[in-house]
Structure formats: C-alpha cells, structure tokens
Design a protein around this motif. Structure first.
Motif, short mmCIF file in Angstrom:
data_model
loop_
_atom_site.label_atom_id
_atom_site.label_comp_id
_atom_site.label_asym_id
_atom_site.label_seq_id
_atom_site.Cartn_x
_atom_site.Cartn_y
_atom_site.Cartn_z
N ALA A 200 46.54 22.63 9.14
CA ALA A 200 48.11 22.18 9.04
C ALA A 200 48.71 21.27 8.04
O ALA A 200 49.43 21.37 7.20
CB ALA A 200 48.37 21.55 10.54
N GLY B 87 47.72 23.26 5.06
CA GLY B 87 49.18 23.97 4.34
C GLY B 87 50.30 22.98 4.32
O GLY B 87 51.01 23.64 3.06
N GLY B 88 50.50 22.41 4.46
CA GLY B 88 51.53 21.49 4.42
C GLY B 88 52.16 20.86 3.66
O GLY B 88 52.38 21.17 2.77
N LEU C 83 52.03 22.94 0.20
CA LEU C 83 54.39 23.05 0.14
C LEU C 83 54.58 21.90 -0.93
O LEU C 83 55.41 22.63 -1.50
CB LEU C 83 54.76 23.69 1.27
N PHE D 243 56.31 22.04 -4.25
CA PHE D 243 57.57 21.14 -4.61
C PHE D 243 57.43 20.56 -5.56
O PHE D 243 58.41 20.22 -6.42
CB PHE D 243 57.89 21.15 -3.16
N ALA E 246 56.70 21.72 -8.71
CA ALA E 246 58.09 22.58 -9.69
C ALA E 246 59.20 21.78 -9.90
O ALA E 246 60.12 22.40 -11.31
CB ALA E 246 58.41 23.65 -7.79
N THR E 247 59.61 20.41 -8.82
CA THR E 247 60.50 19.38 -9.44
C THR E 247 60.43 19.36 -11.06
O THR E 247 60.82 19.69 -11.61
CB THR E 247 60.66 18.97 -8.85
N TYR F 251 60.71 22.60 -13.80
CA TYR F 251 62.42 22.60 -14.11
C TYR F 251 62.48 21.47 -14.75
O TYR F 251 63.39 21.77 -15.38
CB TYR F 251 62.95 22.78 -12.11
N ARG G 147 64.93 21.53 -18.80
CA ARG G 147 66.31 21.51 -18.23
C ARG G 147 66.27 20.62 -19.62
O ARG G 147 67.12 20.34 -20.17
CB ARG G 147 66.58 20.62 -17.14
N TRP H 22 47.82 30.14 18.29
CA TRP H 22 48.01 28.72 17.30
C TRP H 22 48.21 29.69 15.60
O TRP H 22 49.22 28.82 15.26
CB TRP H 22 46.85 28.12 17.26
N PHE I 17 51.35 29.11 13.12
CA PHE I 17 51.23 28.36 12.13
C PHE I 17 52.50 29.14 11.26
O PHE I 17 52.94 28.56 10.12
CB PHE I 17 49.90 27.89 12.03
N TRP J 244 55.56 28.71 10.80
CA TRP J 244 56.16 27.77 10.41
C TRP J 244 55.78 26.98 9.30
O TRP J 244 56.53 27.10 8.13
CB TRP J 244 55.40 26.50 11.10
N LEU J 245 54.85 28.26 8.46
CA LEU J 245 54.17 28.06 7.22
C LEU J 245 55.74 28.96 6.07
O LEU J 245 55.84 28.00 5.15
CB LEU J 245 53.14 28.20 6.85
N LEU K 113 61.68 23.56 2.22
CA LEU K 113 61.20 22.94 0.90
C LEU K 113 62.29 23.99 -0.51
O LEU K 113 62.84 23.51 -1.40
CB LEU K 113 59.91 22.94 0.58
N PHE L 44 64.91 22.46 -2.96
CA PHE L 44 64.75 22.77 -4.34
C PHE L 44 65.69 23.34 -5.02
O PHE L 44 66.72 22.83 -6.35
CB PHE L 44 63.56 24.17 -4.37
N VAL M 93 67.00 19.84 -6.95
CA VAL M 93 66.51 19.95 -8.24
C VAL M 93 67.61 21.04 -9.38
O VAL M 93 67.75 20.65 -10.30
CB VAL M 93 65.58 20.23 -8.02
N PHE N 51 50.49 21.25 18.07
CA PHE N 51 50.25 19.88 18.28
C PHE N 51 50.54 19.05 19.57
O PHE N 51 51.47 18.69 18.78
CB PHE N 51 50.09 18.93 17.12
#
Lengths: 216, 145
Positions: A7, A10-11, A14, A18, A21-22, A25, A29, B12, B16, B19-20, B27, B31, B35, B63
């Motif tokens: 987890a 993965g998190g 991500l 982000f 990419a920000t 970008y 710009r 699980w 998971f 959640w991903l 996100l 963005f 952004v 969890f």
C-alpha cells in the motif's frame, strides 16, 4: 511482501506521479506564456495602455488586473513600493483582466476617469472603497459613482464617457489580449515579458530586482 | 485470519485495487482543478462527494483488512456511478442540454479536457466508478459465500 508495504508503494507512486505531472505542467505553461508574451507582435503592451514611470525605463512591469479583485487591491500597495524602490528604472503598465462578473464596468469607469485626467485618483478610490462596492464578488457600479464623486471625478461626464465605443474597444482589446497570453488569474505580472509563475510578493520583488540588476 | 498470512489474501488484493483506482482518480480530479485550474462544474462536484470519501474509507478497510467496508463503500461507488452515467449522457448529447440542471456558472456539457482526444472527464469518472463498483461487488459476493 507485507500488505503495508504494498500500500505504501502504491500510494507513494500515485503521489509521485502527481508531483511530477504538476511540475511538468507548470513548466510547460510558463514556457507557453513566456513565448506568447515575447513574440514580436506581442499583445503584452499596447500603446494606449495606462502606464506609470519613465518611457525609457529598461524594465517594464505589466500587470493584468481586475478592479474588483481583492488581491489586486493588496498588490497595488506592493507595486507602488516596488516602483518607489526603483525610481527611473521601472515602468508599470496596467492592463485590464476584469474576470469578476460586471467588473468590465469598473475598467470602463477607469478609462472614462482617465479622459478627465483622474485615472490614478479613480483607481485609488476604487481600491480603497472596494470592500463596500465589491462584496460577495458582485461589483455594483452605482455604488462606485458616489465614491468617485467624493474623489473629485465629474460623474456626469464619466457616465457619458462610459458609453464611448472607443473606451469599450480598449477594455475589450485588453480582455482579448489577456486571453491570448493565457492570463487566467489576477493580478498576473510580466517582468520584461516573463510571466511571474510562482505567485507572491517576495517572488515578484525577487524577479523585478533580478531584472533591474541585469538591465542596469 | 487473512491478515496474518504472509502473502496478501485475494480479498485484500481486490480491495487494494479498488483503492488504487479511486486514489488515482481523486488525485487526477485534483490535478484538473488545482493544477490545470479547470473549474469543476456542479455535477463534477457531486461525483467528487462520492469519490473522495472512498479513497479514505477503502484505505481504512485495508488495515487491518475488514470486508465489511463494502457495506459503506458500495453505496458511495454506485451513487457516483449513477451521477457519472447521467453526466456522460448529458455531455455526449444523449440527454438534451435543456434538461441540464446547471445553467449558471461552469457548463456541465462543454468538454474542457479530453484525454487522447476522446475521454472527457465525466467519462473517466464513469470508467473508474464502474471498475470500483465491480470490484466491490465481486468482493461482496465472494465474502458472502
């Protein structure tokens, strides 16, 4: 592999995507805005635009502003400080980007006041009284007239001049130029054609000081 | 006990994955608005109301693993699916624009962004809500067996 690690991985990925990419970008710009502003036929400056400071100043600070914008109001004081710190070196050019609904009327009002030679007086009155006529993001022109009259502007003439198509053309040209340049927020500053991307007083001061140091 | 086993259980993994998807979509949505500064229209906001809490409660369900999270997550996911479906129909023109509930402010029908020139933001939302709803329903079925 433990579930916690999966987890976290993965998190973390991500969030990393982000952040990257920000950054990409924003860089892109900045490049685009800078290119639009530095083209030979750049719409950044127009001969008709109101400006303050010597014509031969080597540093030109262009500000796209909205008379009804609270941050523009705050930055007006900052910009005056910056001009006072760099006498004879910086010229301020004001352009309209009236994004608030109805704020184009305020821009017209300023142009009409300019015909009476009262541009800066009118601008100061507008900013000082802004909380009273622009509350809740709904500018009310009729309230501004009373304040301007107290500031020495002939309101009857002003109201007549606000119907002048030449003045409307100026405001509309500014709005069109703001769009061409990719201005989406106010105040948007350009220092010698370079857009201020990271917004803030310190950033603006640093950018201006660096340009003054480079030019003089 | 599933969480005691060294390798994560199938349940699980399904949770998971859900959640991903939800986190990536949340996100992505941030963005677009923060952004790229595309203002979210009112229907987009309703979908966010369903999307953002999912990213949090699904993580809590991971969890330690708690299959009953489906009970709370599935209604959110299905709600988001319904709104995204409506929004997509509206945007591709299958529902006439006059039926749009948002006439003021940001248009819900005008595509501000298109991924690969085709996928609009409501379509992306519809895809994610479909995947997540499917995963949660699969989880529900296999845990009730």
């Amino acid at each position: 592999m433990k579930t916690q690690h999966i987890a976290l991985l993965g998190g973390g990925l991500l969030v990393l995507v982000f952040v990257i990419a920000t950054s990409l970008y924003n860089d892109q710009r900045e490049v685009e805005m800078g290119e639009a502003a530095s083209r030979p036929s750049s719409p950044l400056e127009r001969d008709y635009a109101q400006s303050l400071g010597p014509a031969d100043a080597k540093v030109v600070l262009v500000e796209f502003f909205d008379p009804a914008c609270e941050t523009c109001r705050v930055f007006y004081g900052h910009v005056k400080t910056l001009l006072a710190e760099n006498p004879d070196k910086v010229r301020l050019v004001l352009r309209y980007a009236p994004f608030h609904h109805g704020a184009d009327q305020m821009a017209l009002m300023l142009e009409a006041a300019r015909k009476q030679g009262k541009y800066w007086e009118a601008l100061e009155v507008m900013y000082q009284t802004q909380p009273q006529w622009a509350s809740h993001h709904r500018p009310q022109p009729e309230k501004v007239w009373a304040f301007l009259a107290a500031g020495g502007v002939n309101v009857d003439t002003l109201r007549r001049d606000m119907k002048n198509p030449d003045l409307m053309a100026i405001v509309n040209q500014d709005i069109a130029d703001a769009k061409t340049l990719g201005v989406s927020k106010t105040p948007q500053f350009f220092v010698n054609g370079k857009p201020l991307m990271s917004f803030g007083y310190r950033q603006l001061k640093a950018m201006l000081d660096a340009e003054v140091a480079a030019q003089y | 006990m599933n969480e005691a086993t060294p390798s994560p259980s199938r349940h699980w993994k399904i949770l998971f994955a859900a959640w991903l998807f939800v986190s990536a979509a949340s996100l992505g949505s941030l963005f677009f608005s923060e952004v790229m500064e595309l203002p979210p229209c009112s229907l987009c906001w309703v979908q966010r109301v369903f999307m953002f809490p999912l990213a949090i409660i699904l993580l809590i369900g991971l969890f330690p693993f708690d299959g009953s999270v489906v009970k709370y997550a599935l209604p959110l996911s299905l709600g988001g699916l319904a709104v995204a479906f409506y929004h997509t129909l509206l945007q591709v023109g299958l529902i006439p624009e006059t039926a749009a509930p948002c006439r003021q402010g940001v248009s819900c029908t005008e595509a501000q962004f298109e991924l690969f020139g085709f996928f609009s933001i409501p379509m992306l939302s519809l895809i994610v809500f479909s995947i997540v709803s499917t995963l949660l329903m699969a989880l529900k079925r296999s845990s009730s067996r």
